[in-house]
Design a protein around this motif. Sequence first.
Motif, PDB file in Angstrom:
ATOM      1  N   GLY A 143       0.787  -1.227   0.000  1.00  9.74           N
ATOM      2  CA  GLY A 143       0.000   0.000   0.000  1.00  9.74           C
ATOM      3  C   GLY A 143       0.820   1.279   0.000  1.00  9.74           C
ATOM      4  O   GLY A 143       0.321   2.340  -0.357  1.00  9.74           O
ATOM      5  N   TRP A 165      -3.483   2.916   0.297  1.00  7.83           N
ATOM      6  CA  TRP A 165      -2.967   3.447  -0.969  1.00  7.83           C
ATOM      7  C   TRP A 165      -2.172   4.723  -0.720  1.00  7.83           C
ATOM      8  O   TRP A 165      -2.432   5.456   0.218  1.00  7.83           O
ATOM      9  CB  TRP A 165      -4.092   3.678  -1.972  1.00  7.83           C
ATOM     10  N   ARG A 173       1.205   1.237  -4.061  1.00  3.58           N
ATOM     11  CA  ARG A 173       0.054   1.172  -4.975  1.00  3.58           C
ATOM     12  C   ARG A 173      -1.192   0.810  -4.173  1.00  3.58           C
ATOM     13  O   ARG A 173      -1.088   0.210  -3.106  1.00  3.58           O
ATOM     14  CB  ARG A 173       0.305   0.149  -6.077  1.00  3.58           C
ATOM     15  N   PRO A 174      -2.356   1.146  -4.706  1.00  2.54           N
ATOM     16  CA  PRO A 174      -3.595   0.789  -3.997  1.00  2.54           C
ATOM     17  C   PRO A 174      -3.719  -0.725  -3.847  1.00  2.54           C
ATOM     18  O   PRO A 174      -3.429  -1.483  -4.777  1.00  2.54           O
ATOM     19  CB  PRO A 174      -4.701   1.321  -4.921  1.00  2.54           C
TER      20      PRO A 174
END
Length: 158
Positions: free
Chosen positions: A62, A75, A65-66
């Motif tokens: 996280g 995220w 990236r989401p």
Amino acid sequence: MHHTVVERELELRLVLSPERSIPVPARLSYRSDDPFAVHIVFHIDSEHPVHWTFARELLVEGVFRPCGHGDVRVWPTKVEGRSVVLIALSSPDGDALLEAPAAQVSAWLERTLRVVPPGTEGEQLGIDDGLAELLAPTPADDAWLRDPWPTDESAEGE
């Protein structure tokens, strides 16, 4: 067995609306005897601290990236030019969106990854050693392994 704890206290922001957030003192905690999990305690100085536990891997991913779904989503983003990690938590008691400083979270995660590198978490649990100990034969096993109905080798009529 020696276990390591990696902790960091920091101030998160509870996002109430796009224009408003409030500070929330929190403690990130990682224990080598629970190598897959991270623990976050919110309101650490209050009568009723709030505890959350989720996968370390989720927080590691996280930061970049989401990821996540369901109760925990994480995220990265920027808020007013600052790099932050957003953590969305959902429970039957309600939902919360928390903003954490990305640099502090990343530095803490790096410390946890030095203590237990990715892919070695299972070794920390000693599962193989525990299974070997559990499955090792003991003297009492001999009684169970013997044939309960030994053949009668005596001659007929004796």
